[in-house]
Scaffold this motif. Structure first.
Motif, PDB file in Angstrom:
ATOM      1  N   ARG A   1       0.822  -1.205   0.000  1.00 31.80           N
ATOM      2  CA  ARG A   1       0.000   0.000   0.000  1.00 31.80           C
ATOM      3  C   ARG A   1       0.856   1.254   0.000  1.00 31.80           C
ATOM      4  N   LEU A   2       1.915   1.253   0.787  1.00 31.08           N
ATOM      5  CA  LEU A   2       2.796   2.425   0.843  1.00 31.08           C
ATOM      6  C   LEU A   2       3.555   2.608  -0.469  1.00 31.08           C
ATOM      7  N   GLN A   3       3.969   1.497  -1.081  1.00 31.90           N
ATOM      8  CA  GLN A   3       4.640   1.567  -2.384  1.00 31.90           C
ATOM      9  C   GLN A   3       3.733   2.221  -3.419  1.00 31.90           C
ATOM     10  N   TYR A   4       2.451   1.855  -3.395  1.00 32.41           N
ATOM     11  CA  TYR A   4       1.533   2.387  -4.402  1.00 32.41           C
ATOM     12  C   TYR A   4       1.086   3.805  -4.091  1.00 32.41           C
ATOM     13  N   ARG A   5       1.314   4.269  -2.882  1.00 29.90           N
ATOM     14  CA  ARG A   5       1.078   5.693  -2.620  1.00 29.90           C
ATOM     15  C   ARG A   5       2.000   6.531  -3.496  1.00 29.90           C
ATOM     16  N   ASP A   6       3.225   6.056  -3.673  1.00 28.44           N
ATOM     17  CA  ASP A   6       4.177   6.755  -4.543  1.00 28.44           C
ATOM     18  C   ASP A   6       3.810   6.582  -6.010  1.00 28.44           C
ATOM     19  N   GLU A   7       3.408   5.362  -6.412  1.00 31.92           N
ATOM     20  CA  GLU A   7       3.125   5.099  -7.823  1.00 31.92           C
ATOM     21  C   GLU A   7       1.820   5.752  -8.279  1.00 31.92           C
ATOM     22  N   VAL A   8       0.808   5.716  -7.413  1.00 31.86           N
ATOM     23  CA  VAL A   8      -0.486   6.324  -7.743  1.00 31.86           C
ATOM     24  C   VAL A   8      -0.383   7.842  -7.684  1.00 31.86           C
ATOM     25  N   GLY A   9       0.419   8.319  -6.777  1.00 30.22           N
ATOM     26  CA  GLY A   9       0.501   9.756  -6.510  1.00 30.22           C
ATOM     27  C   GLY A   9      -0.082  10.022  -5.140  1.00 30.22           C
ATOM     28  N   ALA A  10       0.642  10.742  -4.314  1.00 26.81           N
ATOM     29  CA  ALA A  10       0.226  10.941  -2.924  1.00 26.81           C
ATOM     30  C   ALA A  10      -1.148  11.590  -2.835  1.00 26.81           C
ATOM     31  N   GLU A  11      -1.423  12.579  -3.697  1.00 26.37           N
ATOM     32  CA  GLU A  11      -2.708  13.284  -3.624  1.00 26.37           C
ATOM     33  C   GLU A  11      -3.874  12.340  -3.925  1.00 26.37           C
ATOM     34  N   THR A  12      -3.738  11.556  -4.991  1.00 30.68           N
ATOM     35  CA  THR A  12      -4.795  10.620  -5.373  1.00 30.68           C
ATOM     36  C   THR A  12      -4.971   9.533  -4.315  1.00 30.68           C
ATOM     37  N   TYR A  13      -3.871   8.985  -3.858  1.00 33.46           N
ATOM     38  CA  TYR A  13      -3.915   7.928  -2.846  1.00 33.46           C
ATOM     39  C   TYR A  13      -4.559   8.438  -1.568  1.00 33.46           C
ATOM     40  N   ASP A  14      -4.117   9.594  -1.085  1.00 31.34           N
ATOM     41  CA  ASP A  14      -4.638  10.120   0.177  1.00 31.34           C
ATOM     42  C   ASP A  14      -6.115  10.463   0.067  1.00 31.34           C
ATOM     43  N   ALA A  15      -6.543  10.959  -1.100  1.00 27.44           N
ATOM     44  CA  ALA A  15      -7.964  11.275  -1.291  1.00 27.44           C
ATOM     45  C   ALA A  15      -8.804  10.004  -1.253  1.00 27.44           C
ATOM     46  N   TRP A  16      -8.284   8.922  -1.840  1.00 30.13           N
ATOM     47  CA  TRP A  16      -9.028   7.654  -1.835  1.00 30.13           C
ATOM     48  C   TRP A  16      -9.105   7.083  -0.415  1.00 30.13           C
ATOM     49  N   VAL A  17      -7.993   7.134   0.310  1.00 26.68           N
ATOM     50  CA  VAL A  17      -7.982   6.644   1.690  1.00 26.68           C
ATOM     51  C   VAL A  17      -8.937   7.478   2.547  1.00 26.68           C
ATOM     52  N   ALA A  18      -9.000   8.780   2.294  1.00 24.39           N
ATOM     53  CA  ALA A  18      -9.928   9.645   3.033  1.00 24.39           C
ATOM     54  C   ALA A  18     -11.370   9.262   2.731  1.00 24.39           C
ATOM     55  N   ALA A  19     -11.648   8.914   1.463  1.00 22.83           N
ATOM     56  CA  ALA A  19     -12.998   8.484   1.096  1.00 22.83           C
ATOM     57  C   ALA A  19     -13.346   7.160   1.773  1.00 22.83           C
ATOM     58  N   VAL A  20     -12.362   6.269   1.889  1.00 25.07           N
ATOM     59  CA  VAL A  20     -12.580   5.001   2.589  1.00 25.07           C
ATOM     60  C   VAL A  20     -12.869   5.270   4.073  1.00 25.07           C
ATOM     61  N   ALA A  21     -12.118   6.186   4.672  1.00 29.11           N
ATOM     62  CA  ALA A  21     -12.326   6.514   6.090  1.00 29.11           C
ATOM     63  C   ALA A  21     -13.714   7.107   6.300  1.00 29.11           C
ATOM     64  N   ALA A  22     -14.145   7.975   5.389  1.00 28.47           N
ATOM     65  CA  ALA A  22     -15.467   8.586   5.497  1.00 28.47           C
ATOM     66  C   ALA A  22     -16.569   7.541   5.361  1.00 28.47           C
ATOM     67  N   ALA A  23     -16.403   6.615   4.401  1.00 29.39           N
ATOM     68  CA  ALA A  23     -17.392   5.561   4.212  1.00 29.39           C
ATOM     69  C   ALA A  23     -17.424   4.610   5.403  1.00 29.39           C
ATOM     70  N   SER A  24     -16.277   4.389   6.004  1.00 25.86           N
ATOM     71  CA  SER A  24     -16.188   3.481   7.152  1.00 25.86           C
ATOM     72  C   SER A  24     -16.856   4.065   8.391  1.00 25.86           C
ATOM     73  N   ALA A  25     -16.904   5.391   8.456  1.00 22.35           N
ATOM     74  CA  ALA A  25     -17.468   6.060   9.640  1.00 22.35           C
ATOM     75  C   ALA A  25     -18.983   6.148   9.576  1.00 22.35           C
ATOM     76  N   ASN A  26     -19.545   5.941   8.374  1.00 27.16           N
ATOM     77  CA  ASN A  26     -21.009   6.081   8.204  1.00 27.16           C
ATOM     78  C   ASN A  26     -21.750   4.815   8.651  1.00 27.16           C
TER      79      ASN A  26
END
Length: 332
Positions: free
Chosen positions: A307-332
């Motif tokens: 997962r950390l390797q792909y944060r670099d390959e995907v791009g930190a901004e895109t990766y972090d936005a997706w993880v944030a969306a997962v966190a938001a969905a998990s909290a609902n």
């Protein structure tokens, strides 16, 4: 696309046209799964809705079981206009845009519901928009499923049990990296070759959702199944952008609405069949190991580096936005 694939496609398409002279528009749809798989049945529902909704002006023809070639070739066929629609796993689009790799990283979602909440949010819509410059229009998401490991070597209860197991994976770098991190010997292979490779001992095992393990009858040539749940995978139906643009606004909306209805139909089908699939596999003589949450966590911890390797390959901004969306969905 290879010359051989073009010839095969041409033969199939010519045969199909002979039966559809009365329809004004033909939509040929290719995918890699068996006819018994829930995604194919959802597409049949899509076919019914489109043909009825267009009063027979559109004829949908579905070609399952990789009749139109492997997934990447089907995507290329849609891009070049040889094929109107394809239903490939979303991970194949990472070959054109690395951002798509984030969808199927190991242990990204705590549940299937969370995954679909993300895919059907602004984050998922943004992912679909990323293919617009590739000659494609995305039509949403269909379930492929939660992937689990089968093999002929030993029960897999911990990452250590995968050591040296020759395991077929999809031709997706993130999937290969996942099983390298877990100590297996990942072996990318086209889907249509998997059964015979298992039967002949070319590979020890494979990893797929239960619905594919049953629809492809992999249980006939495997001894052990472990519910590792390592990746949640989805299909992204795509249609040729020039073809889609040539349709009336009414027919465009009909196609979108029918695919959304197909997704609902699929969800209901999967919910009705999930419980029986493990029993079908057990009844075939496969030893089934249902992992505990603690056991799965050991696999999740062992794949953190991926997962950390792909944060670099995907791009930190895109990766972090997706993880944030997962966190938001998990909290609902």
């Amino acid at each position: 696309m290879s010359k051989k694939s073009n010839i095969a496609l041409g033969a199939i398409l010519s045969a199909g046209l002979a039966f559809t002279a009365s329809a004004e528009t033909v939509i040929k749809v290719g995918h890699g799964a068996a006819e018994s798989f829930h995604m194919h049945r959802a597409l049949m529902h899509f076919e019914e809705l489109v043909e009825a909704g267009s009063n027979g002006e559109i004829d949908v023809q579905i070609f399952p079981s990789s009749q139109m070639g492997p997934d990447r070739e089907m995507i290329e066929g849609v891009q070049t206009g040889v094929l109107e629609m394809a239903i490939p796993p979303s991970s194949f689009f990472a070959g054109w845009d690395p951002a798509f790799a984030v969808i199927e990283l190991p242990y990204m979602y705590a549940s299937k519901d969370i995954a679909f909440n993300v895919l059907e949010s602004e984050a998922g819509d943004g992912m679909i928009e990323r293919i617009e410059g590739q000659g494609l229009v995305g039509l949403g998401w269909l379930e492929l499923g939660v992937r689990n490991v089968t093999n002929n070597v030993r029960p897999i209860a911990s990452p250590a049990d995968l050591e040296g197991v020759k395991l077929r994976t999809m031709q997706v770098p993130a999937h290969v990296a996942t099983f390298q991190a877990l100590g297996a010997n990942p072996t990318p292979m086209n889907f249509g070759e998997v059964y015979s490779a298992l039967q002949q001992g070319v590979i020890d095992g494979q990893e797929n959702p239960l619905a594919i393990i049953t629809s492809q009858r992999f249980y006939e040539v495997q001894s052990y199944l472990s519910t590792t749940g390592h990746v949640f995978a989805v299909y992204m139906p795509v249609i040729s952008q020039p073809f889609f643009d040539s349709l009336s606004a009414e027919h465009q909306q009909l196609i979108r609405d029918s695919m959304a209805a197909a997704r609902t139909f699929q969800a209901e089908t999967v919910a009705a069949e999930d419980a029986s699939q493990l029993e079908e596999i057990r009844a075939a003589g496969v030893e089934v190991l249902e992992l505990t949450a603690e056991q799965r966590q050991a696999f999740a911890d062992a794949t953190e580096s991926v997962r950390l390797q792909y944060r670099d390959e995907v791009g930190a901004e895109t990766y972090d936005a997706w993880v944030a969306a997962v966190a938001a969905a998990s909290a609902n």
